[in-house]
Design a protein around this motif. Structure first.
Motif, short mmCIF file in Angstrom:
data_model
loop_
_atom_site.label_atom_id
_atom_site.label_comp_id
_atom_site.label_asym_id
_atom_site.label_seq_id
_atom_site.Cartn_x
_atom_site.Cartn_y
_atom_site.Cartn_z
N ILE A 187 -1.74 -2.03 6.88
CA ILE A 187 -2.62 -0.91 7.26
C ILE A 187 -3.78 -0.79 6.29
O ILE A 187 -4.94 -0.67 6.69
CB ILE A 187 -1.80 0.40 7.30
CG1 ILE A 187 -0.75 0.34 8.41
CG2 ILE A 187 -2.72 1.60 7.51
CD1 ILE A 187 0.25 1.49 8.36
N VAL A 188 -3.48 -0.85 5.01
CA VAL A 188 -4.50 -0.63 3.97
C VAL A 188 -5.53 -1.78 3.97
O VAL A 188 -6.71 -1.54 3.71
CB VAL A 188 -3.83 -0.46 2.60
CG1 VAL A 188 -4.86 -0.50 1.48
CG2 VAL A 188 -3.05 0.83 2.57
N ARG A 189 -5.10 -2.99 4.28
CA ARG A 189 -6.06 -4.11 4.31
C ARG A 189 -7.15 -3.89 5.34
O ARG A 189 -8.27 -4.40 5.18
CB ARG A 189 -5.33 -5.43 4.56
CG ARG A 189 -4.70 -6.03 3.31
CD ARG A 189 -4.30 -7.47 3.55
NE ARG A 189 -3.23 -7.59 4.53
CZ ARG A 189 -1.93 -7.58 4.24
NH1 ARG A 189 -1.53 -7.44 2.98
NH2 ARG A 189 -1.03 -7.70 5.19
N THR A 190 -6.87 -3.14 6.40
CA THR A 190 -7.90 -2.90 7.42
C THR A 190 -9.00 -1.97 6.92
O THR A 190 -10.04 -1.84 7.56
CB THR A 190 -7.28 -2.28 8.69
OG1 THR A 190 -6.85 -0.93 8.41
CG2 THR A 190 -6.11 -3.09 9.20
N MET A 191 -8.77 -1.34 5.76
CA MET A 191 -9.72 -0.37 5.24
C MET A 191 -10.80 -0.99 4.37
O MET A 191 -11.68 -0.29 3.87
CB MET A 191 -8.97 0.71 4.46
CG MET A 191 -7.96 1.49 5.29
SD MET A 191 -6.90 2.58 4.32
CE MET A 191 -8.10 3.75 3.67
N GLY A 192 -10.74 -2.30 4.18
CA GLY A 192 -11.77 -2.97 3.41
C GLY A 192 -11.57 -2.84 1.91
O GLY A 192 -10.47 -2.57 1.42
N ASN A 193 -12.65 -3.01 1.18
CA ASN A 193 -12.63 -2.97 -0.28
C ASN A 193 -12.59 -1.51 -0.74
O ASN A 193 -13.51 -0.74 -0.47
CB ASN A 193 -13.89 -3.66 -0.82
CG ASN A 193 -13.85 -3.86 -2.31
OD1 ASN A 193 -13.17 -3.14 -3.03
ND2 ASN A 193 -14.59 -4.84 -2.80
N LEU A 194 -11.54 -1.13 -1.46
CA LEU A 194 -11.36 0.26 -1.86
C LEU A 194 -11.69 0.53 -3.32
O LEU A 194 -11.46 1.64 -3.81
CB LEU A 194 -9.90 0.68 -1.59
CG LEU A 194 -9.42 0.60 -0.15
CD1 LEU A 194 -7.96 1.04 -0.05
CD2 LEU A 194 -10.30 1.43 0.77
N ARG A 195 -12.23 -0.44 -4.03
CA ARG A 195 -12.43 -0.29 -5.47
C ARG A 195 -13.26 0.92 -5.85
O ARG A 195 -13.03 1.54 -6.88
CB ARG A 195 -13.06 -1.56 -6.05
CG ARG A 195 -12.14 -2.76 -6.09
CD ARG A 195 -12.85 -3.96 -6.64
NE ARG A 195 -14.04 -4.28 -5.86
CZ ARG A 195 -14.92 -5.21 -6.20
NH1 ARG A 195 -14.76 -5.88 -7.32
NH2 ARG A 195 -15.95 -5.47 -5.43
#
Length: 339
Positions: free
Chosen positions: A54-62
């Protein structure tokens, strides 16, 4: 005197990392003797491989601040932090999960995990963002996860708006939560004064299908109009009930919703009212539904003339286009502005 140029700060790798020193989610639930409460519509995901997906679909979260609704025992929270999210703000109604979340905060630090105990329907996300010192982005700034997609709002970069919403939403209030955010997104108010915040949310599959439904289909509804008049929405993937504890008797869907730069010029409160009144009798033709609106002494035919919808009077609610709904709403708003 010469000054040496400091070496650039090494960027955090955009990869998933496991947080050290934490028991498994299943062990945390056992340690704190937690169980899902049916009255709160709680269903936990134990498998971090699923929350990672799920979180990978949110892109770069840095550089992103993520507001997570309903963290429960913290599986999705762990994946967000493992994905190097700059800051995660969790909103949890059930105080029983506070010790689990505090244990997670002890590992990553208070700067990266902020815990809010409260009802998301009553919490002000704008206050949370202001307290965290998040800078507002221009509405036209790039936003959203850059996963594969066809619309520009879904393929944008994350460099603009620095906020995202995510959550395994309680099924019994998921529609209310989405409508709260759609009202704000349409008006660029509340948290959406910070920009076009992308949302990655889990719903029952049947609700997800209503969110993305097109007109002239049986799933087209008030929820479709309220979402799509200001946002692009799509189902990313489905999850069987077996991945949850306890397993619900329904399939869940992960939905990504990103507000558009260009939105319908319409009063969102009036749009919701018109949709609610007309869709209440969705099997009737529009000519028989307009009378449910507060149009004073006007006949449905007279209102349709004013709205420019005379050609649509023989159609049912689900057959009307988004443009038709916005046209009808603007006519309703104009009628009441004169009184």
């Amino acid at each position: 005197r010469q000054h040496s140029t400091p070496a650039p700060r090494k960027a955090l790798p955009n990869i998933m990392q496991r947080l050290p020193g934490l028991p498994s989610v299943r062990d945390l639930i056992r340690m704190y003797r937690l169980n899902a409460r049916q009255e709160l519509s709680q269903n936990f995901i134990m498998d971090l491989n699923i929350t990672d997906r799920i979180v990978r679909t949110m892109g770069n979260l840095r550089d992103q601040t993520v507001i997570e609704v309903g963290p429960g025992p913290g599986a999705l929270t762990q994946s967000l932090l493992g994905r190097q999210a700059k800051r995660v703000i969790v909103i949890e109604k059930d105080r029983r999960f506070l010790p689990v979340l505090e244990q997670l905060r002890d590992v990553v630090g208070k700067d990266r995990l902020h815990i809010v105990i409260g009802d998301v329907l009553e919490v002000s996300e704008a206050d949370l963002l202001a307290e965290a010192g998040i800078e507002k982005a221009d509405w036209s700034a790039p936003t959203g996860p850059y996963t594969r997609g066809t619309s520009s709002s879904h393929t944008a970069h994350t460099a603009g708006c620095g906020v995202q919403f995510v959550g395994n939403l309680p099924f019994n209030i998921s529609t209310e939560i989405l409508l709260k955010w759609m009202r704000m997104a349409s008006a660029q108010s509340g948290a959406f004064a910070w920009g076009r915040i992308p949302m990655t949310l889990m719903f029952q599959k049947e609700v997800a299908e209503r969110i993305i439904a097109k007109n002239a289909t049986s799933d087209f509804s008030r929820l479709s109009v309220m979402t799509q008049h200001c946002s692009d929405a799509r189902i990313l993937f489905n999850l069987p009930g077996s991945v949850f504890v306890p397993p619900p008797e329904v399939t869940a869907s992960v939905v990504q919703i990103v507000p558009r730069i260009e939105r319908a010029d319409v009063c969102v409160d009036d749009l919701e009212y018109v949709c609610t009144q007309v869709f209440r009798y969705k099997r009737k033709i529009l000519n028989n539904c307009i009378g449910n609106l507060d149009i004073g002494d006007m006949t449905p035919e007279e209102f349709a003339v004013k709205a420019g919808l005379t050609d649509q009077l023989s159609r049912r609610a689900e057959e009307l286009s988004l443009k038709d709904w916005c046209t009808m709403t603007r006519a309703y708003t104009a009628l009441h502005e004169k009184h």
